[in-house]
Design an enzyme around this catalytic site. Structure first.
Site, PDB file in Angstrom:
ATOM      1  N   ASN A 332       0.500  -0.980   0.256  1.00 12.54           N
ATOM      2  CA  ASN A 332       0.217  -0.134  -0.705  1.00 12.54           C
ATOM      3  C   ASN A 332       1.067   1.475  -0.187  1.00 12.54           C
ATOM      4  O   ASN A 332       2.060   1.896   0.763  1.00 12.54           O
ATOM      5  CB  ASN A 332      -1.018  -0.057   1.352  1.00 12.54           C
ATOM      6  CG  ASN A 332      -1.438  -1.426   1.276  1.00 12.54           C
ATOM      7  OD1 ASN A 332      -2.360  -1.688   0.734  1.00 12.54           O
ATOM      8  ND2 ASN A 332      -1.120  -1.824   2.995  1.00 12.54           N
ATOM      9  N   GLU A 365       8.670  -4.770  -0.723  1.00  4.62           N
ATOM     10  CA  GLU A 365       7.331  -4.142  -0.907  1.00  4.62           C
ATOM     11  C   GLU A 365       7.596  -2.157  -1.020  1.00  4.62           C
ATOM     12  O   GLU A 365       6.794  -1.470  -1.898  1.00  4.62           O
ATOM     13  CB  GLU A 365       7.044  -3.809   0.494  1.00  4.62           C
ATOM     14  CG  GLU A 365       6.391  -5.319   0.837  1.00  4.62           C
ATOM     15  CD  GLU A 365       6.110  -5.775   0.046  1.00  4.62           C
ATOM     16  OE1 GLU A 365       5.266  -5.075  -0.391  1.00  4.62           O
ATOM     17  OE2 GLU A 365       6.120  -7.365  -0.065  1.00  4.62           O
TER      18      GLU A 365
END
Length: 879
Positions: A332, A365
């Site tokens: 995210n 990530e």
């Protein structure tokens, strides 16, 4: 016409508003007046299609019959207010979505899943008007019907109230919980939207190409905090003692990247060299395990900022350790989320492998903040553009920023790049494999794309391309790609175009000086200069052969004097020859010989008998090794006397080849035995050199190939052969085993090897070996389980979980699965055992190399064998 009049009459009798009657009657009128689709006026999105009309939940025709959303309107901005209630475990909210109309229409189709929609309004320049809402749950779609036409080129807003329960799964907006050391269960709410779960949290256009900006407000109790993608700008007091946190507006992004958490977490923070605030969030009792992750994130974000030559676009980057999180991690934008085991690190309790694994996940990530977030695949068929790149950048970033970890050559097999390529090949050698880029349509198909092919094969073919282009040329190309398509969506061809003819581009003017210097010297780059002319090589043509067809090639090498003859075929573990026909790759080959250390390159474009390569060396070869450092995603078979020359080299001077080369030779020869290309005695003869091997890659690969042979003999009650094989393996590795010490000292390779073979405080690097051996007895398994339940050290818990999962005690494993299914959420055991755990250790046992997927090992004793196989073959480690 009479049918239309009847429909209008029935709707009026039932009390529908006039504008609704008009809208619902309109399709009938259109069908009567225009037997073919009209070319003017307000068109419904599915006009002209011959499929049966889907029926909404209220019995009315639903005006869209495709799984993918229409392109008649695009979202520009979401204004979201969300109020989770952590007592009643539900949430309410309001979504206000600004729309840009691409075609005249009176219907807006978007996504919503398992939520109640209320107060649907159209906010138009002419005023506020109600919208009629139709729901089609099979496609998770809503249709908002307007009594007036939304005109092309104009902007409108729709406003929707929504309510739903917090999910009891690990997707969407879900309830999470954890147990404190005193036994108190605390509840929090977190999100996991990839791939198609944002629609379960708020009404939205839940496809990656519908990018928009998001302004988010979270209502919470004072005892909690809330975090989201962007920094909080203010907090407002609300009636009833509630607080409303207002977050800054995001950059343009896809819905699956939206995130928010309401919890009692604490945080630690620092700032990068580029001024980005980095914070790590965790439950209060584990906040002291966040220091390593914080420093790693700072170092890696600074590296990516410089490497990609594109500043990280947000003012902050949060990393949150979620106690109840199924995926390994999620990218995210501005709020990456992780399992606790993937983010928390205790230097007193965590091993060298734990440090490496944690750093890799963070690197993965954070790489997504550019690959995937800044530039996003247009549709999930090209998921590998996100995941393959992020997986690949793990190793590039760690190799440069953490040279002490020796990422390229000294990693534990199951977490190394080479090991990942071997894993991908194992899946890709089956007839059930799929191309890297595969057509998918529905959420189930999309979720199946998160597998070894998208992640690991994607990374391996990128590594192959980087090696052949040269790292400098590859870096220029991907920076060009990221700058061209920032905040946009891409397909495969966009990447290949960006990597072609890199030095003849206006984009280079925006690059760094070292890139210009590299291109100015291209005439001197004899090994790769051919790549700089778009007339000579087309990257797209080459790479389409790797992304649009499944499988990988086996290259057969035959040396005849100073001439090398090459041929290619698909490597496939099957007895059906027809499944290997029709495959052709353009293979970037690399090779070296006994004559010199020079790495030669050759692009093989043709099949058997059509590709021939000569060498004008000054002295005769005694050996040739193809696929140098296993940089290519292919296997090699050395025909004729080729394997014998390799065996002689390894026995007399194995260090003439790198540890990656040695590991790949071990892998290739045993894989060729499995398809009948090489005799087993040849493979065993090659393995004899392992008595002199000390490097982790080759040792673990050799162990992983030999031990399954022993296990096979054991299962078939071949006692004599079993004992011979056991003695052979022990003799091969005896010297290495005898050199291991019960300490935490030494290099990364030495420390990892120490954990591999073999109420007192144990050195952390040997705990895996001790746990695995201990869990083989019922008493040891029970003791380990009790320690697991009460430990707060996530890295230790992870090793305990692995040891219990690979135990031979079937009754304990079956009990484990039953416990996971029956225990309530909030229990310390269930909350850390997810479906992903059942596949987390698939591949090789940490000690003996045998298959370890817990679910697969249990499949024969329950009815869930088919489901187990699907779980084990899917991806569950990280997004």
């Amino acid at each position: 016409m009479q049918l239309c009049i009847c429909v209008i009459y029935v709707l009026q009798v039932r009390g529908f508003p006039a504008f609704v009657v008009t809208m619902l009657a309109a399709p009938f009128l259109l069908l009567l007046l225009f037997p073919f689709p009209p070319s003017f006026g307000a068109q419904l999105p599915n006009q002209g299609r011959a499929k049966d009309v889907p029926i909404a939940t209220n019995g009315q025709p639903f005006p869209w019959d495709r799984m993918r959303l229409p392109k008649t309107v695009f979202p520009l901005h979401y204004d979201l207010t969300i109020h989770p209630n952590l007592t009643t475990l539900d949430f309410t909210g309001v979504a206000r979505i600004q729309l840009d109309v691409q075609e005249d229409t009176s219907v807006v189709v978007l996504h919503a899943k398992q939520m109640q929609i209320s107060n649907a309004l159209l906010l138009a320049p002419e005023g506020v008007r109600p919208l009629w809402v139709l729901e089609y749950p099979s496609f998770h779609q809503l249709a908002l019907l307007s009594d007036s036409v939304l005109t092309k080129g104009r902007k409108y807003e729709v406003q929707l109230g929504f309510a739903a329960n917090l999910s009891d799964s690990y997707h969407g907006f879900y309830k999470s919980s954890y147990r404190t050391s005193s036994g108190e269960v605390r509840v929090l709410a977190s999100t996991q939207f990839e791939a198609t779960f944002a629609r379960a949290a708020f009404p939205c256009f839940d496809e990656p190409a519908f990018k928009a900006n998001f302004t988010i407000r979270i209502i919470r109790e004072p005892r909690h905090i809330s975090i989201s993608n962007m920094p909080k700008v203010k907090t407002v007091d609300l009636p009833g003692g509630l607080l409303e946190d207002h977050f800054d507006t995001t950059v343009k992004m896809s819905t699956y990247l939206v995130a928010y958490i309401v919890s009692d977490f604490l945080s630690v923070s620092k700032t990068t060299q580029h001024g980005v605030k980095i914070s790590v969030y965790a439950v209060p009792e584990k906040i002291d395990q966040t220091a390593f992750a914080l420093d790693a994130a700072i170092k890696l974000l600074d590296f990516y900022d410089d490497y990609f030559d594109i500043p990280y676009p947000l003012p902050k980057q949060d990393l949150a350790a979620i106690p109840d999180f199924q995926s390994g991690a999620m990218e995210n934008w501005g709020l990456t989320t992780y399992r606790e085991t993937a983010l928390l690190y205790d230097p007193e309790k965590s091993s060298a492998s734990d440090k490496l694994g944690l750093t890799k996940v963070i690197a993965h990530e954070l790489a997504h903040q550019w690959f995937g977030n800044l530039v996003t695949m247009e549709w999930w068929n090209d998921l590998w553009l996100n995941e393959g790149f992020a997986k690949f950048m793990e190793y590039v970033s760690l190799d440069i920023t953490y040279p002490e970890l020796h990422v390229c050559i000294l990693l534990l097999l199951m977490t190394s790049f080479l090991g990942k390529c071997f894993e991908a090949m194992e899946v890709d050698s089956l007839s059930s494999s799929h191309p890297v880029s595969t057509d998918v349509e529905n959420p189930t198909q999309i979720q199946e794309m998160f597998d070894d092919v998208s992640y690991d094969k994607g990374a391996c073919i990128l590594n192959m391309l980087r090696d052949f282009l040269t790292p400098e040329a590859f870096e220029i190309g991907i920076i060009r790609y990221l700058k061209r398509y920032s905040y946009q969506n891409t397909v495969n061809s966009h990447l290949w175009e960006s990597l072609t003819d890199i030095c003849n581009s206006d984009d280079l003017d925006e690059g760094r000086m070292k890139h210009k210097e590299f291109c100015s010297k291209r005439d001197l780059q004899s090994g790769a200069s051919k790549w700089y002319s778009g007339d000579e090589l087309d990257v797209r043509v080459i790479m389409d052969t790797w992304t649009l067809q499944e499988g990988f090639p086996l290259v057969t090498v035959e040396v005849r004097g100073r001439e090398v003859r090459l041929s290619q075929e698909r490597y496939l573990k099957t007895d059906e020859p027809s499944l290997t026909e029709g495959f052709l790759w353009q293979i970037p080959l690399t090779y070296m010989t006994s004559a010199s250390n020079t790495i030669h390159r050759f692009l093989l474009k043709t099949k058997t008998g059509q590709a021939e390569m000569s060498c004008t060396c000054q002295k005769r070869w005694t050996w040739v090794k193809f696929n140098v450092d296993m940089s290519g995603y292919y296997m090699v078979h050395y025909a004729g006397d080729g394997w014998n020359s390799i065996i002689k080299l390894l026995q007399h001077n194995h260090t003439a080849l790198s540890s990656n080369d040695r590991a790949s030779l071990i892998h290739n020869v045993f894989q060729l035995v499995s398809v009948g290309k090489v005799r087993l005695d040849t493979a065993l003869e090659l393995s004899l050199y392992l008595s002199k091997e000390t490097e982790i890659m080759a040792v673990t690969q050799g162990f992983g190939e030999l031990v399954p042979l022993y296990k096979l003999m054991e299962k078939r009650d071949m006692a004599a052969l079993e004992n011979q094989m056991k003695g052979y393996i022990v003799d091969l590795f005896r010297g290495l085993i005898d050199r291991q010490e019960w300490t935490d000292s030494g290099s990364v390779s030495e420390r990892v090897l120490r954990s591999y073979p073999a109420a007192v405080h144990l050195p952390v690097d040997v705990t895996m070996a001790v746990f695995v051996i201990g869990a083989r007895t019922p008493e040891g398994w029970d003791f380990l389980f009790e320690k697991y339940r009460h430990s707060l050290q996530m890295s230790v818990k992870s090793r305990m979980k692995t040891a219990m999962a690979v135990s031979p005690l079937q009754d304990k494993l079956k009990w484990w699965v039953m416990m996971e299914q029956s225990l309530p959420r909030g229990d310390g055991f269930r909350d850390e055992v997810y479906p992903a755990d059942l596949r987390e250790h698939r591949g090789q046992h940490p000690l003996d190399g045998t298959p370890t997927c817990l679910c697969c090992r249990l499949g024969w004793i329950n009815r869930a064998a088919e489901t187990c196989m699907k779980i084990c073959n899917s991806k569950g480690t990280q997004k």
